[in-house]
Enzyme design. Sequence first.
Site, PDB file in Angstrom:
ATOM      1  N   GLU A  27       4.881   6.485  -5.613  1.00 13.61           N
ATOM      2  CA  GLU A  27       6.693   5.737  -5.743  1.00 13.61           C
ATOM      3  C   GLU A  27       6.987   6.501  -6.964  1.00 13.61           C
ATOM      4  OE1 GLU A  27       7.525   1.880  -6.872  1.00 13.61           O
ATOM      5  OE2 GLU A  27       5.714   1.575  -6.949  1.00 13.61           O
ATOM      6  N   LYS A  88      17.209   0.770  -6.621  1.00 17.71           N
ATOM      7  CA  LYS A  88      15.798   0.282  -6.156  1.00 17.71           C
ATOM      8  C   LYS A  88      15.824   0.538  -5.283  1.00 17.71           C
ATOM      9  CE  LYS A  88      12.774  -3.227  -6.846  1.00 17.71           C
ATOM     10  NZ  LYS A  88      12.440  -4.978  -7.363  1.00 17.71           N
ATOM     11  N   ASP A 140      13.095 -16.066  -2.879  1.00 19.12           N
ATOM     12  CA  ASP A 140      12.063 -14.191  -3.150  1.00 19.12           C
ATOM     13  C   ASP A 140      11.140 -13.999  -3.292  1.00 19.12           C
ATOM     14  OD1 ASP A 140      12.091 -12.274  -4.296  1.00 19.12           O
ATOM     15  OD2 ASP A 140      12.732 -12.297  -6.319  1.00 19.12           O
ATOM     16  N   SER A 142       9.348 -10.459  -1.751  1.00 15.34           N
ATOM     17  CA  SER A 142       9.120  -9.383  -2.103  1.00 15.34           C
ATOM     18  C   SER A 142       9.267  -8.481  -0.142  1.00 15.34           C
ATOM     19  CB  SER A 142       7.914  -8.465  -2.939  1.00 15.34           C
ATOM     20  OG  SER A 142       8.494  -7.001  -2.419  1.00 15.34           O
ATOM     21  N   ALA A 143      10.233  -7.650   0.066  1.00 10.40           N
ATOM     22  CA  ALA A 143       9.813  -6.821   1.197  1.00 10.40           C
ATOM     23  C   ALA A 143       8.333  -6.286   0.892  1.00 10.40           C
ATOM     24  CB  ALA A 143      11.393  -6.199   1.280  1.00 10.40           C
ATOM     25  N   ASP A 144       8.080  -5.834   0.233  1.00  8.57           N
ATOM     26  CA  ASP A 144       6.304  -4.393   0.215  1.00  8.57           C
ATOM     27  C   ASP A 144       5.760  -5.863   0.978  1.00  8.57           C
ATOM     28  OD1 ASP A 144       7.203  -3.261  -1.714  1.00  8.57           O
ATOM     29  OD2 ASP A 144       6.425  -3.880  -3.587  1.00  8.57           O
ATOM     30  N   LYS A 161       1.444  -8.514  -8.690  1.00  4.53           N
ATOM     31  CA  LYS A 161       1.986  -8.776 -10.171  1.00  4.53           C
ATOM     32  C   LYS A 161       1.792  -9.947 -10.729  1.00  4.53           C
ATOM     33  CE  LYS A 161       5.987  -5.729  -9.814  1.00  4.53           C
ATOM     34  NZ  LYS A 161       5.639  -4.446  -8.706  1.00  4.53           N
TER      35      LYS A 161
HETATM   36  N1  PSU Z   1       4.235  -2.119  -9.896  1.00  2.00           N
HETATM   37  C1  PSU Z   1       4.600  -0.858 -11.469  1.00  2.00           C
HETATM   38  N2  PSU Z   1       5.574  -1.586 -11.761  1.00  2.00           N
HETATM   39  C2  PSU Z   1       6.597  -1.533 -11.126  1.00  2.00           C
HETATM   40  C3  PSU Z   1       5.973  -1.948  -8.744  1.00  2.00           C
HETATM   41  C4  PSU Z   1       4.933  -1.523  -8.813  1.00  2.00           C
HETATM   42  O1  PSU Z   1       2.548  -1.091 -11.467  1.00  2.00           O
HETATM   43  O2  PSU Z   1       8.017  -1.401 -11.460  1.00  2.00           O
HETATM   44  C5  PSU Z   1       7.767  -2.115  -8.719  1.00  2.00           C
HETATM   45  C6  PSU Z   1       7.244  -1.220  -7.000  1.00  2.00           C
HETATM   46  O3  PSU Z   1       7.950  -0.055  -6.327  1.00  2.00           O
HETATM   47  C7  PSU Z   1       7.110  -2.884  -5.999  1.00  2.00           C
HETATM   48  C8  PSU Z   1       8.848  -3.533  -6.845  1.00  2.00           C
HETATM   49  O4  PSU Z   1       7.957  -2.164  -4.711  1.00  2.00           O
HETATM   50  O5  PSU Z   1       8.014  -3.440  -8.246  1.00  2.00           O
HETATM   51  C9  PSU Z   1       8.136  -4.891  -6.290  1.00  2.00           C
HETATM   52  O6  PSU Z   1      10.201  -5.227  -6.598  1.00  2.00           O
HETATM   53  P1  PSU Z   1      10.690  -6.725  -5.380  1.00  2.00           P
HETATM   54  O7  PSU Z   1       9.026  -7.599  -6.666  1.00  2.00           O
HETATM   55  O8  PSU Z   1      11.868  -6.812  -5.852  1.00  2.00           O
HETATM   56  O9  PSU Z   1      10.316  -6.545  -4.418  1.00  2.00           O
HETATM   57 MN    MN Z   2      12.447  -9.764  -4.685  1.00  2.00          MN
END
Ligand code: PSU
Ligand code: MN
Length: 305
Positions: A27, A88, A140, A142-144, A161
């Site tokens: 990514e 992003k 909140d 994540s869409a992941d 994370k």
């Molecule tokens: N893994 C990492 N660092 C990052 C990410 C993943 O070590 O910055 C990113 C990825 O792109 C993941 C995003 O999809 O953080 C998640 O963002 P959010 O919580 O806004 O969905």
């Molecule tokens: Mn989010």
Amino acid sequence: MKIVYNSEVNQARNKMGSYSKPIVALESTIITHGMPYPKNIQVAREVEEIVRQNGAIPATIAILDGSIHIGLEDVELKKLAQTRDVVKVSRADIAFTIANGKTGATTVAATMIVAKSVGIQVFATGGIGGVHRGSELNFDISADLRELALTDVTVVAAGPKAILDIPKTMEVLETNGVPVLVYGQNSMPAFWSSTSTVPAPLRVNSVDEIVASMLVHKALGLDGGQLVANPVPLADQISADVIEPLIEEALIEAKKLMINAKAVTPFLLNRIFELTEGKSLTTNIALVKNNARLASEISKTFFYS
Ligand code: PSU
Ligand code: MN
């Protein structure tokens, strides 16, 4: 809609659009929003090199001036890593970004969408997004997570994370039928820390077991992907009791500054980098490399199976 393959990926493509070599998707949000310049470009190059050394072809995915790029030429990678204020791009933004000729870095969700659309099965990242702490108030999530439920790509990550609510993240994955295969241990890894108090939903001890699951998943015609949770190597980890108070401090600051939506994760990662005096980044780099290694092995075994 234009899809551009870099020369390396293009060489591994057959006329029918399939590949003559195992490919690993990478990514780009981790480059633009996850790590500071110039470390980000150095790490992006090193991660690609690890994939090559392990017998697969790296395909870093991004959207450049409205074109979907499958693999970036080195100059493109460098330019993306240096550009400030890159968008992003997640599922919600991808069509708009392409339609308007914009440049964007793809998150786990958007990278999965692109990888699937060009027939790439395996993808390595750092940590996935998930359910944020306080989600009962801020909603909140994540869409992941939804992407893992929808899109058939195997994602190798060092767990969700640790800034997130890991138990809630695991519940959402389970509700959505996402297999979470933990590599070689009985607890979920937690990004900077190799273990957590959350039990592993499923444990695997070899790449063969992971690939066997992928094959049956396909044979059953199941929707969605798989998450392979690969613990950060012990030598590189930051233990939970060290990182947790710093995460809490960063979360309080984020709240005070009213950081929300897409800005939350990049803000927290950067603040924790400062609070750990750079140690969190060293660990993040180690885990991404470790994931690139495992993803290459999975991609190879899957390809030759
Ligand atoms: N893994 C990492 N660092 C990052 C990410 C993943 O070590 O910055 C990113 C990825 O792109 C993941 C995003 O999809 O953080 C998640 O963002 P959010 O919580 O806004 O969905
Ligand atoms: Mn989010």
